[in-house]
Scaffold this motif. Structure first.
Motif, mmCIF file in Angstrom:
data_model
loop_
_atom_site.group_PDB
_atom_site.id
_atom_site.type_symbol
_atom_site.label_atom_id
_atom_site.label_comp_id
_atom_site.label_asym_id
_atom_site.label_seq_id
_atom_site.Cartn_x
_atom_site.Cartn_y
_atom_site.Cartn_z
ATOM 1 N N HIS A 102 -50.889 26.003 11.632
ATOM 2 C CA HIS A 102 -51.366 26.729 12.819
ATOM 3 C C HIS A 102 -51.047 26.049 14.141
ATOM 4 O O HIS A 102 -51.168 26.663 15.189
ATOM 5 C CB HIS A 102 -52.872 26.994 12.697
ATOM 6 C CG HIS A 102 -53.653 25.715 12.660
ATOM 7 N ND1 HIS A 102 -54.051 25.075 13.792
ATOM 8 C CD2 HIS A 102 -54.067 24.959 11.614
ATOM 9 C CE1 HIS A 102 -54.694 23.969 13.452
ATOM 10 N NE2 HIS A 102 -54.710 23.887 12.133
ATOM 11 N N ASP A 103 -50.652 24.760 14.107
ATOM 12 C CA ASP A 103 -50.352 24.127 15.409
ATOM 13 C C ASP A 103 -48.850 23.955 15.592
ATOM 14 O O ASP A 103 -48.404 23.079 16.336
ATOM 15 C CB ASP A 103 -51.057 22.777 15.496
ATOM 16 C CG ASP A 103 -50.756 21.928 14.280
ATOM 17 O OD1 ASP A 103 -49.973 22.401 13.423
ATOM 18 O OD2 ASP A 103 -51.279 20.816 14.181
ATOM 19 N N PHE A 104 -48.050 24.781 14.922
ATOM 20 C CA PHE A 104 -46.599 24.628 14.921
ATOM 21 C C PHE A 104 -46.020 24.650 16.338
ATOM 22 O O PHE A 104 -45.371 23.707 16.790
ATOM 23 C CB PHE A 104 -45.997 25.742 14.065
ATOM 24 C CG PHE A 104 -44.499 25.759 13.997
ATOM 25 C CD1 PHE A 104 -43.807 24.801 13.277
ATOM 26 C CD2 PHE A 104 -43.770 26.743 14.645
ATOM 27 C CE1 PHE A 104 -42.414 24.822 13.192
ATOM 28 C CE2 PHE A 104 -42.387 26.772 14.580
ATOM 29 C CZ PHE A 104 -41.713 25.816 13.851
ATOM 30 N N ASN A 111 -44.818 17.520 21.369
ATOM 31 C CA ASN A 111 -44.109 16.341 20.835
ATOM 32 C C ASN A 111 -42.642 16.580 20.539
ATOM 33 O O ASN A 111 -41.955 15.682 20.055
ATOM 34 C CB ASN A 111 -44.766 15.868 19.534
ATOM 35 C CG ASN A 111 -46.236 15.612 19.712
ATOM 36 O OD1 ASN A 111 -46.654 15.264 20.801
ATOM 37 N ND2 ASN A 111 -47.005 15.821 18.647
ATOM 38 N N HIS A 112 -42.196 17.813 20.725
ATOM 39 C CA HIS A 112 -40.817 18.172 20.362
ATOM 40 C C HIS A 112 -40.552 17.970 18.876
ATOM 41 O O HIS A 112 -39.417 17.810 18.464
ATOM 42 C CB HIS A 112 -39.794 17.363 21.160
ATOM 43 C CG HIS A 112 -39.849 17.681 22.612
ATOM 44 N ND1 HIS A 112 -39.157 16.975 23.548
ATOM 45 C CD2 HIS A 112 -40.525 18.627 23.287
ATOM 46 C CE1 HIS A 112 -39.407 17.473 24.744
ATOM 47 N NE2 HIS A 112 -40.242 18.477 24.598
ATOM 48 N N PRO A 148 -33.249 23.900 24.451
ATOM 49 C CA PRO A 148 -33.229 24.269 25.883
ATOM 50 C C PRO A 148 -34.492 25.031 26.302
ATOM 51 O O PRO A 148 -34.994 24.825 27.408
ATOM 52 C CB PRO A 148 -32.003 25.167 26.002
ATOM 53 C CG PRO A 148 -31.369 25.248 24.678
ATOM 54 C CD PRO A 148 -32.177 24.506 23.682
ATOM 55 N N GLU A 149 -35.033 25.868 25.388
ATOM 56 C CA GLU A 149 -36.202 26.673 25.761
ATOM 57 C C GLU A 149 -37.417 25.809 26.043
ATOM 58 O O GLU A 149 -38.185 26.052 26.969
ATOM 59 C CB GLU A 149 -36.572 27.619 24.614
ATOM 60 C CG GLU A 149 -35.630 28.783 24.462
ATOM 61 C CD GLU A 149 -36.058 29.669 23.312
ATOM 62 O OE1 GLU A 149 -37.280 29.868 23.166
ATOM 63 O OE2 GLU A 149 -35.184 30.144 22.556
ATOM 64 N N ILE A 150 -37.604 24.818 25.197
ATOM 65 C CA ILE A 150 -38.793 23.986 25.346
ATOM 66 C C ILE A 150 -38.620 23.048 26.533
ATOM 67 O O ILE A 150 -39.579 22.441 26.993
ATOM 68 C CB ILE A 150 -39.048 23.209 24.040
ATOM 69 C CG1 ILE A 150 -39.334 24.217 22.933
ATOM 70 C CG2 ILE A 150 -40.207 22.271 24.170
ATOM 71 C CD1 ILE A 150 -39.546 23.606 21.609
ATOM 72 N N GLY A 151 -37.402 22.944 27.008
ATOM 73 C CA GLY A 151 -37.168 22.151 28.196
ATOM 74 C C GLY A 151 -36.878 20.698 27.872
ATOM 75 O O GLY A 151 -37.372 19.789 28.517
ATOM 76 N N VAL B 153 -35.351 18.377 19.807
ATOM 77 C CA VAL B 153 -36.425 19.037 19.083
ATOM 78 C C VAL B 153 -36.179 18.888 17.590
ATOM 79 O O VAL B 153 -35.045 18.899 17.142
ATOM 80 C CB VAL B 153 -36.453 20.530 19.448
ATOM 81 C CG1 VAL B 153 -37.464 21.265 18.584
ATOM 82 C CG2 VAL B 153 -36.791 20.686 20.898
ATOM 83 N N GLN B 154 -37.250 18.758 16.852
ATOM 84 C CA GLN B 154 -37.073 18.589 15.429
ATOM 85 C C GLN B 154 -38.114 19.329 14.620
ATOM 86 O O GLN B 154 -39.280 19.324 14.978
ATOM 87 C CB GLN B 154 -37.159 17.120 15.102
ATOM 88 C CG GLN B 154 -36.263 16.795 13.979
ATOM 89 C CD GLN B 154 -36.452 15.391 13.569
ATOM 90 O OE1 GLN B 154 -37.250 14.687 14.125
ATOM 91 N NE2 GLN B 154 -35.708 15.012 12.565
#
Lengths: 382, 367
Positions: A102-104, A111-112, A148-151, B153-154
């Protein structure tokens, strides 16, 4: 020789008159070839997947979409309940369960890095490994897309050389399949299956035929006729040898025109090797018939020996995967060498020089088995 | 002593006296389990790999180490150029090659796509695609790690392998093997022994005896049921002792389902024997009608879901397919009837149908 030919001709008449046998020996190999060539594949497509999405965010939905669109998986169900997923796994209609916690999305943004669970039904060992690989591939690609989306911009520079970086490192992996660029499994299987069928039929019929003479007591009658042992054996084996060659030719034609199996090497060479090989196969049948009393025994002993030969021939599973000691034992297996030769000649276009060694082994084997069988036969009858 | 008991005794004596057949019947399953446990592996390991690395540096070295550190690969050559690859592939010295571009590290550092080429010997396509995916998997693992280091990202997969964590292929084969053994013993032996009575003319004698047709059949096949049972127990015990193949479910259920499947095979054997009068025809018929479908279309060796749709359709009428599903369910998953009732019902339906057909055709032939 004339006597041998006459005996051979009576054998032919026997088979031709017996409609059922005739239909069987002519039809069954070809039907088997059609079925086997299509059945014998380990390819994996459309693995049934069950999704447990506990996150319900755009990130998790995006991941599910990637799985659905990949072609490697077919989504057969989705629910937030792990229990339901487990049941589907137990009942066997689902091969993999993907659970997105649920915290995906939150973890990804913060945290990337995030975790998903893959539960694979590993009953089929190799397939499970490949399924896992397909899933990891989708995850890796999706992570790259998200960057790129997450920055994720410039990453902290490490060490002295601060090179400007754009996004994440990328690898461009390309693949090439040699010797069978289309990865068509049938091109590989058809030559091997042909060998197996011809071997099984030749050996079985030879063993059964002489055992039948024993069972009915007609062998005794032949022993009091002026025919010599050599003539008798030649007469008995010749029809089956011709039948074997005929089935091989028919099977090759079928493989060529129905499955488009390439015939890169020389067919003449292949037939020359087959002629020698069939002597070995029929020799084994003859030898079996000397140690049994009834047709039932002939059949079971043939199965027993053929099963070991076929399983250790590299027909279904690569010999390379076998332990070393098994590989050494497999050198004594004529079926294995003939399978290797026919594949090399048909698929890789090998010439006599490349197949010299297995061909020699076959020739020696054929001579040895045949001599042994004939001597054993004479002793039994005497 | 009743006529029926006499027939039973006669059959037992026949079987026990025929040492060679008995030897094969008892010994064959045992040898097969050993073969499937040791020799027949679909899992791939020790792939002979060559790496072509024209300009070695930290990143290619790390990928190299990952390959040599994995037990799937056996790193046999490290080459400065791709020239010798042809020869190595042709000679079979290598099965796979990973070729780095000359400016691989350079491009990777600048964030440009860095090229790697994976070449496999695909003359055996199944292992070909598996070898390819293992190599790409190793390279992708590296890619994930550097992405993490450079702040990318991972998404980590946490993988659990259920029902067969070691992924041993023997666990997969043994349940199928049980089906195979039962087919041989029940269908083949029945077909042959009944046909033999016909061929030698002794069937006529049995028919004028006070025995009913049903009694004749039961008397002839009962011994084979027992032998089939003994074989199953042997195979299960041996698989457990030598290869520690699990039996997670109930042995009783497995044996009951085995009995059901023995009945199915027996009826098939009787059906074949009633249609032929020579052992040769019965033999090839039983081979084509029972043994080959069991090997090919039951999912014993080749996964049914990979087959083209006509074969998938045909596989539904192969009793062995359902028995293999049941045996795997009981042995590997440890499930009971609550999950297997569907397969069991299908098998039961087939059995009833075949028993009815066999008895009927037998009676007609006798009339």
């Amino acid at each position: 020789m004339r006597r041998a030919l006459i005996l051979a001709w009576t054998e032919v008449l026997h088979v031709v008159r017996d409609r059922a046998t005739l239909a069987q020996v002519l039809l069954i190999p070809f039907i088997q070839l059609l079925i086997l060539a299509n059945a014998a594949t380990f390819e994996i497509r459309d693995t049934p997947l069950y999704v447990v999405d506990q996150d319900h965010t755009s990130a998790s939905r995006g991941l599910v979409t990637r799985f659905a669109a990949s072609g490697d998986f077919g989504i057969v169900g989705a629910s937030p309940s792990p229990e339901l997923a487990n049941e589907r796994l137990l009942s066997g209609d689902v091969t993999m369960v993907l659970t997105i916690p649920h915290d995906f999305e939150r973890e990804l943004v913060r945290n990337h890095a995030a975790t998903v669970q893959l539960v694979v039904n590993a009953e089929k060992g190799m397939a499970a490994g490949i399924v896992q690989f397909y899933a990891s591939r989708i995850l890796t690609r999706y992570a790259e897309e998200l960057a790129p989306e997450i920055g994720v911009g410039a990453s902290p520079s490490i060490g002295v050389e601060a090179a400007p970086r754009r996004g994440t490192p990328q690898l461009d992996v390309r693949t090439r399949a040699w010797y069978n660029p289309t990865l068509d499994y049938r091109h590989y299987m058809v030559p091997g299956i042909l060998v197996a069928l011809v071997t099984l039929i030749g050996t079985l019929l030879t063993a059964q035929n002489i055992a039948r003479e024993k069972e009915l007591g007609t062998l005794e009658q032949l022993n009091v006729t002026p025919i010599t042992r050599g003539q008798f054996i030649t007469g008995k084996l010749l029809p089956f040898w011709v039948l074997g060659m005929f089935e091989l030719a028919g099977g090759l034609a079928l493989g060529r025109f129905v499955f488009g199996v390439p015939i890169l090497g020389s067919p003449v060479l292949l037939f020359a090797v087959s002629a020698v090989y069939l002597i070995a196969a029929l020799g084994i049948g003859l030898w079996i018939s000397t140690i049994v009393e009834t047709q039932q025994q002939a059949m079971f002993v043939t199965f027993f020996i053929m099963m070991i030969y076929l399983l250790m021939s590299g027909l279904f599973t690569p010999i390379d995967s076998m332990p070393k000691w098994v590989q050494i034992v497999a050198e004594l297996n004529p079926v294995r060498h003939f399978v290797a030769i026919s594949r090399a000649v048909l698929v890789k276009g090998a010439t006599l020089r490349e197949i010299e060694q297995p061909f020699l082994i076959l020739a020696v084997f054929a001579a040895a088995v045949f001599t042994l069988a004939v001597r054993q036969y004479s002793k039994r009858a005497a | 002593m009743s006529a029926f008991a006499g027939l039973l005794r006669k059959e037992w004596l026949h079987i026990l006296r025929d040492r060679r057949t008995l030897f094969v019947v008892i010994f064959m399953p045992i040898v097969q389990v050993i073969l499937f446990g040791y020799a027949i592996r679909t899992d791939i390991w020790a792939i002979r790999l060559a790496i072509v690395d024209p300009s070695p540096d930290a990143s290619t070295l790390e990928i190299r180490n990952r390959f040599s550190g994995s037990d799937v690969f056996e790193l046999v050559r490290i080459l400065p150029s791709a020239g010798p690859l042809d020869r190595l592939f042709a000679a079979g010295d290598i099965q796979e090659a990973v070729v780095f571009d000359a400016d691989f590290a350079n491009r990777l550092a600048r964030g440009l796509p860095a090229r790697v080429l994976v070449v496999v010997d695909a003359s055996e396509p199944n292992s070909g695609s598996a070898m390819e995916s293992y190599a790409i998997g190793v390279i992708q693992g590296y890619q994930r790690d550097i992405a993490l280091r450079s702040g990318g990202v991972q998404i980590f997969p946490e993988v659990r392998m259920r029902f067969n964590p070691t992924r041993a292929s023997s666990n997969l084969f043994v349940p199928g093997l049980i089906a195979f053994v039962l087919t041989i013993i029940s269908a083949l032996m029945t077909a042959i022994s009944l046909t033999r009575e016909k061929e030698t003319g002794t069937m006529e004698i049995l028919l004028v005896s006070p025995l009913k047709p049903l009694e004749i059949i039961v008397g002839k096949v009962l011994a084979y049921v027992v032998i089939g049972f003994v074989s199953v127990l042997l195979v299960v015990a041996e698989a457990r002792l030598i290869f520690s193949v699990p039996l997670r479910g109930s042995l009783l259920l497995l044996l009951a389902e085995g009995l059901l499947y023995i009945l199915t095979s027996l009826s098939l054997g009787i059906l074949i024997s009633s249609r032929t009068s020579s052992q040769r025809v019965a033999m090839i018929g039983a081979l084509a009608g029972t043994m080959l479908p069991t090997i090919l279309l039951s999912g014993f060796i080749f996964p049914i879901e990979s087959m083209p749709w006509p074969l998938r359709l045909i596989s539904n009428v192969v009793p062995a397919k359902w028995f293999v599903l049941i045996a795997r369910g009981v042995m590997l998953k440890g499930v009971g009837l609550e999950y297997l009732w569907h397969e069991t019902l299908i098998l039961l339906g087939m059995t009833l149908l075949l028993v009815a057909a066999a008895t009927r055709s037998f009676k007609i032939r006798l009339a």
